[in-house]
Design a protein around this motif. Structure first.
Motif, PDB file in Angstrom:
ATOM      1  N   SER A 145     -24.386  20.261  28.307  1.00  0.00           N
ATOM      2  CA  SER A 145     -24.545  19.087  29.348  1.00  0.00           C
ATOM      3  C   SER A 145     -23.606  19.170  30.369  1.00  0.00           C
ATOM      4  CB  SER A 145     -24.445  17.776  28.638  1.00  0.00           C
ATOM      5  OG  SER A 145     -23.180  17.611  28.118  1.00  0.00           O
ATOM      6  N   GLU A 163     -36.061  12.351  43.669  1.00  0.00           N
ATOM      7  CA  GLU A 163     -36.395  11.473  43.483  1.00  0.00           C
ATOM      8  C   GLU A 163     -37.564  10.923  44.461  1.00  0.00           C
ATOM      9  OE1 GLU A 163     -35.976   8.687  41.496  1.00  0.00           O
ATOM     10  OE2 GLU A 163     -34.293   9.799  40.272  1.00  0.00           O
ATOM     11  N   HIS A 179     -36.182   7.818  27.117  1.00  0.00           N
ATOM     12  CA  HIS A 179     -35.368   8.827  27.945  1.00  0.00           C
ATOM     13  C   HIS A 179     -36.487   9.829  28.859  1.00  0.00           C
ATOM     14  CE1 HIS A 179     -31.357   8.890  26.254  1.00  0.00           C
ATOM     15  NE2 HIS A 179     -31.846   8.727  25.181  1.00  0.00           N
ATOM     16  N   TYR A 195     -27.850  20.677  36.771  1.00  0.00           N
ATOM     17  CA  TYR A 195     -29.238  20.002  37.317  1.00  0.00           C
ATOM     18  C   TYR A 195     -29.190  20.694  38.810  1.00  0.00           C
ATOM     19  CZ  TYR A 195     -31.927  16.831  39.994  1.00  0.00           C
ATOM     20  OH  TYR A 195     -32.905  16.290  40.761  1.00  0.00           O
ATOM     21  N   SER A 214     -38.587  11.605  37.841  1.00  0.00           N
ATOM     22  CA  SER A 214     -38.294  11.362  39.190  1.00  0.00           C
ATOM     23  C   SER A 214     -39.343  10.499  39.738  1.00  0.00           C
ATOM     24  CB  SER A 214     -38.497  13.003  39.764  1.00  0.00           C
ATOM     25  OG  SER A 214     -40.045  13.136  39.943  1.00  0.00           O
ATOM     26  N   ALA A 272     -32.353  16.619  33.060  1.00  0.00           N
ATOM     27  CA  ALA A 272     -31.807  15.179  33.557  1.00  0.00           C
ATOM     28  C   ALA A 272     -30.988  15.494  34.908  1.00  0.00           C
ATOM     29  CB  ALA A 272     -31.180  14.556  32.455  1.00  0.00           C
ATOM     30  N   ASP A 273     -30.971  14.567  35.668  1.00  0.00           N
ATOM     31  CA  ASP A 273     -30.200  14.642  36.800  1.00  0.00           C
ATOM     32  C   ASP A 273     -28.779  14.441  36.747  1.00  0.00           C
ATOM     33  OD1 ASP A 273     -30.222  11.921  36.619  1.00  0.00           O
ATOM     34  OD2 ASP A 273     -30.998  11.387  38.283  1.00  0.00           O
ATOM     35  N   ASP A 274     -28.241  13.994  35.697  1.00  0.00           N
ATOM     36  CA  ASP A 274     -26.692  14.019  35.556  1.00  0.00           C
ATOM     37  C   ASP A 274     -26.073  15.134  34.811  1.00  0.00           C
ATOM     38  OD1 ASP A 274     -27.849  13.073  33.329  1.00  0.00           O
ATOM     39  OD2 ASP A 274     -26.873  11.526  32.734  1.00  0.00           O
ATOM     40  N   GLN A 275     -26.779  16.155  34.467  1.00  0.00           N
ATOM     41  CA  GLN A 275     -26.303  17.202  33.677  1.00  0.00           C
ATOM     42  C   GLN A 275     -25.744  18.381  34.619  1.00  0.00           C
ATOM     43  OE1 GLN A 275     -27.069  17.084  29.991  1.00  0.00           O
ATOM     44  NE2 GLN A 275     -27.150  15.166  31.215  1.00  0.00           N
ATOM     45  N   ARG A 305     -33.050   9.149  34.532  1.00  0.00           N
ATOM     46  CA  ARG A 305     -32.764  10.430  34.371  1.00  0.00           C
ATOM     47  C   ARG A 305     -33.618  11.815  34.447  1.00  0.00           C
ATOM     48  NH1 ARG A 305     -28.734   9.648  29.142  1.00  0.00           N
ATOM     49  NH2 ARG A 305     -27.958  11.552  29.774  1.00  0.00           N
TER      50      ARG A 305
END
Length: 684
Positions: free
Chosen positions: A420, A602, A523, A545, A531, A539-542, A528
């Protein structure tokens, strides 16, 4: 002029700019290609020394295109006195008709020049920017230019002929023409691509379909394929458009194997116009309810090329299903291991899955019995060579560190599997979806053994192994504090803990414990990963990413179709419908043709899906996506001699009617209607 225009017929395809010109390129392969070789790398038209500019392009058909061109930049203040029409088609050979029209009231003279060249580059040489080792020699004859390449016994030729006389030289053709008032001049050009065999024969000419096919023959074949597919009637225009485009693209992507002379589905244009293991297997699963006769040759071909020895160079192991088959120079000289290459850990269990699903739809028990030995070998591979560390999981690590693929799951780019925080793990790796595929393969293998191979003891053993794998997997891969499954286990058995779309494949395989399915669904549809246009690969917080990273943030239509199928299997019909609706919404911005991948931005940020810059289009498993989404929305599931139909059409989509669905039951119809916001009943 960055937008590309392509035409294709099987394994022969041409990619040009919007003028119809081809210039040498290594960033994205433009040119005339056949069986992994670029036969034309320069095809540049000028009139009186000027480049031409496109007024309009007619590219409605996959195998024909017309360009309407004028010299110079068109303006509001100066009408063009001359224009050029390039009408081209492809069908084994490449044909182009050039027409020059004089729009003035006086006779006019023009010099038309076509620069022609070939680097005979192998696709892998284009990808990796390698220099050629052979030699190209031009030969000039009356109305003919022959470009010949040879390297030892490897020989390829491009032969370009013109019907109008011209001045032919080693780098092109010049036509000095005189056209009367409001008159026109025309020539037909034909480019033949010749692939020489070991005995000096033209291999293409020995194939059942031969080296050239007319536009009428291609049109008839594609129409026949589309006529065999179920008929769709619906209120949703994006669905109707995507369905028709998918059938057209699947028809266009069929090619004739140069070795066996059977018709197979190529994986995608431009990089993957050949047989792939996983791509072909997933595409077959998608199209099975619609065009089952497309699936049989793929199963038979993959079974026939199943690994039967240990070969480190090709990552080959007994029982293993191939990853990729190539015909080009680098494969022939073993500079690449793709003749064939076996570097995928998922194609082998997926082969068992497809064979069982194929029988459930078609009732073709004879094929199941005929492929018993190959299916058993695939199942044995899962527990032997597939289990590198002896832990009961499927692991992968290439045997060929020089040219083999490091990552051998569907996300096979170098940085696709990460923790992650963005760190890359060591090998071998056991990605989560591989365990799901193995679980599914064991259960399906058990069904085949009990029903068709008369081996109930083997069936019992496979079911026990599947149950143990499911229990072990839910213990070792689950991350309790995050409520999702790890992307992979590293060699020490630690979680590779990135949140990725792979967990959706777990639902499809059935390996997810029922008590955890809702968390997985949350999930997948959470902000995350989702989109608004689809589920991102990461996921966009990894840590790794990137919304335009190949496997680290883009949205893949094929991936989303499998995720929707998995959600449907676990009863998350509304969530599956959201993915169906988002995919079909995205297809509107690609003229109905879903690309290989598009950006993970997004939806509120861009208002339209942004295409990945080098995405394949058309691509087989993207073309298959609308078909699988239809299956999900209509709830189609074979059950014995019957087809179960349990529709859940997303809100606002209206009526969806699919007629003449083929299968062991003959042909049946399915109808679904979306619920209105005030209706609590499902469509029927």
């Amino acid at each position: 002029m960055n937008e590309r225009v392509s035409i294709l017929d099987g394994n022969t395809f041409l990619v040009s700019d919007r003028r119809g010109d081809i210039e040498p390129s290594f960033d994205f392969p433009t040119g005339l290609f056949s069986f992994d070789t670029r036969f034309i790398s320069t095809w540049l038209l000028t009139l009186d020394g000027q480049r031409l500019h496109a007024l309009s392009i007619d590219d409605a058909l996959s195998y024909q295109t017309r360009f309407f061109l004028v010299p110079g930049e068109p303006t509001h203040y100066l009408d063009a006195k001359v224009s050029v029409i390039r009408s081209r088609g492809i069908g084994g050979s490449f044909d182009e008709e050039l027409t020059v029209l004089n729009h003035s009231g006086q006779e006019a003279e023009f010099t038309l020049r076509l620069d022609i060249g070939s680097d005979f580059a192998d696709l892998f040489e284009i990808k990796h920017k390698r220099h050629k080792k052979g030699r190209t020699t031009p030969y000039v004859a009356e109305n003919e230019l022959r470009l010949a390449y040879h390297r030892e016994r490897f020989r390829r030729e491009a032969v370009i002929r013109t019907t109008a006389p011209g001045e032919i030289d080693g780098s092109g053709m010049t036509f000095r023409i005189r056209i009367g008032p409001h008159g026109e001049w025309t020539t037909q050009l034909r480019t033949a691509t010749i692939i020489y065999g070991a005995r000096g024969e033209d291999i293409r000419a020995t194939l059942p379909l031969g080296g050239h096919r007319s536009a009428a023959a291609i049109h008839a074949e594609q129409d026949d394929l589309i006529a065999r597919a179920p008929k769709l009637g619906c209120d949703c225009q994006p669905l109707a458009g995507a369905y028709r485009r998918s059938l057209n693209d699947l028809a266009a992507l069929r090619y004739e194997s140069i070795t066996l002379g059977v018709r197979l589905l190529a994986a995608g244009l431009p990089w993957f116009m050949t047989l792939f293991g996983r791509d072909s297997l997933f595409t077959s699963l998608q199209v099975l309810p619609f065009l089952p006769d497309l699936v049989t040759p793929t199963i038979v071909m993959l079974a026939g090329l199943q690994g039967n020895r240990l070969d480190d160079f090709r990552d080959e192991e007994p029982g293993k299903i191939l990853h990729e088959l190539r015909y080009g120079e680098t494969a022939g000289f073993e500079e690449q291991p793709h003749s064939p290459y076996y570097g995928s850990a998922d194609s082998t269990p997926l082969f068992v899955t497809l064979l069982d699903e194929y029988e459930r739809w078609t009732g073709d028990a004879d094929l199941v019995r005929r492929l018993e030995a190959q299916t058993r070998a695939a199942l044995d591979w899962i527990d032997t060579y597939g289990d590198l560390l002896g832990t009961g999981y499927v692991w992968y690590m290439t045997r060929n560190p020089e040219t083999g693929l490091p990552n051998q799951c569907w996300k096979d780019s170098p940085d696709s599997i990460s923790y992650s925080d963005g760190r890359l793990p060591e090998f071998p790796l056991a990605t989560c979806e591989l365990q799901g595929y193995a679980y599914d393969a064991k259960l399906r293998g058990a069904r085949l053994a009990r029903k068709y191979w008369n081996d109930p003891a083997y069936a019992d053993r496979l079911e026990r192994e599947a149950a143990a794998l499911k229990e072990r997997f839910n213990r070792d891969f689950w991350i309790p504090e995050r409520e999702y499954y790890a992307l992979a286990l590293d060699p020490e058995g630690r979680h590779v803990d990135a949140l990725s779309s792979n967990i959706g494949h777990l639902l499809w395989s059935g390996i997810v414990d029922e008590s955890r399915a809702a968390a997985v669904a949350r999930h997948l549809l959470g902000p995350r990963l989702f989109s608004g246009w689809g589920v991102r690969t990461l996921a966009d917080d990894q840590g790794r990413y990137n919304p335009i990273g190949y496997h680290v943030g883009t949205v893949w239509p094929f991936d989303n179709s499998i995720i929707a199928w998995g959600l449907w299997k676990y009863g998350f019909r509304e969530e599956a419908g959201r993915i169906c609706d988002s995919m079909l919404g995205a297809s509107r911005f690609f003229d109905g043709r879903l690309p290989e991948a598009f950006a993970g931005y997004e939806r509120d940020l861009t208002d339209y899906p942004v295409q990945y810059p080098t995405a394949c289009s058309p691509q087989a498993w993207s073309a298959g996506t609308p078909l699988l989404l239809l299956r999900v929305m209509l709830g189609l599931e074979p059950e014995g001699e019957h087809l179960i139909i349990d529709p859940a059409v997303p809100e606002g989509m209206g009526r969806v009617e699919l007629l003449d669905i083929p299968g062991r039951w003959g042909r049946v119809d399915a109808l679904g209607r979306s619920r209105s916001p005030h209706d609590n009943t499902r469509g029927h």
